[in-house]
Design a protein around this motif. Structure first.
Motif: not given
Length: 199
Positions: A1-29
């Motif tokens: 089990m891995t926890s990161s970014n308000s997410r939790e996997s059932q089996y151990p994975i690299d936290k990269l997969f939990l940290d990546r997400w698809s936002p809609r609010a971008y910074s205009n940069e």
């Protein structure tokens, strides 16, 4: 089990997969083109059937001559938030193998699957580079071929917005509530040992 970014996997994975997400609010940069090309470099190293590499990427950077044209292909809802992204691109796949225009071209069964693999690599490299990518199919399909100049033998698969995360207060109230990393259905409802179960 891995926890990161308000997410939790059932089996151990690299936290990269939990940290990546698809936002809609971008910074205009603005985004340096070299940053986008690094992201696309990673994408084009994805695996593909017979190494045909059917993916193509058509992109516009914020403020460039193509930016408004690319935005116009999206449905109005997506235009509303993508306008704050740094780059907008379209993932396109070649539907046949063999030399273009030759009678020996053969349909590729996996062109969409392979382009999807490239999108996955793209999304991960964007995250590693300090950006986030949001893929979408909310675009005018027929218009995309005309506006983007896509010839026969190619399929427009998806649009992708890329940028740095911005203030969610710039979004309409309903979208602000959704501007959090999404959860996933349990793996047990998606992966079956030996026998398919329709759910």
């Amino acid at each position: 089990m891995t926890s990161s970014n308000s997410r939790e996997s059932q089996y151990p994975i690299d936290k990269l997969f939990l940290d990546r997400w698809s936002p809609r609010a971008y910074s205009n940069e603005p985004m340096p083109e070299a940053d986008l090309l690094t992201i696309l470099e990673a994408a084009h190293w994805a695996p593909s059937a017979s190494n045909l590499q059917p993916w193509r990427f058509l992109y516009a950077l914020r403020g460039s001559e193509h930016w408004e044209k690319f935005l116009s292909v999206l449905v109005e809802f997506n235009q509303g938030w993508v306008k704050s992204a740094s780059a907008l691109l379209f993932v396109i796949s070649r539907t046949h193998g063999g030399e273009l225009g030759s009678a020996e071209q053969k349909p590729s069964y996996s062109h969409s699957f392979d382009a999807g693999a490239a999108w996955g690599f793209l999304a991960i490299q964007a995250h590693l580079a300090g950006y986030e990518a949001h893929g979408m199919t909310g675009f005018h399909v027929e218009k995309s071929y005309e506006v983007l100049g896509i010839p026969d033998g190619f399929r427009v698969e998806a649009a992708v917005a890329i940028g740095k995360i911005g203030d969610k207060n710039q979004l309409p109230e309903k979208l602000r509530e959704r501007e959090v990393p999404s959860q996933r259905n349990p793996l047990s409802g998606l992966a079956f040992n030996g026998t398919f179960i329709a759910k």
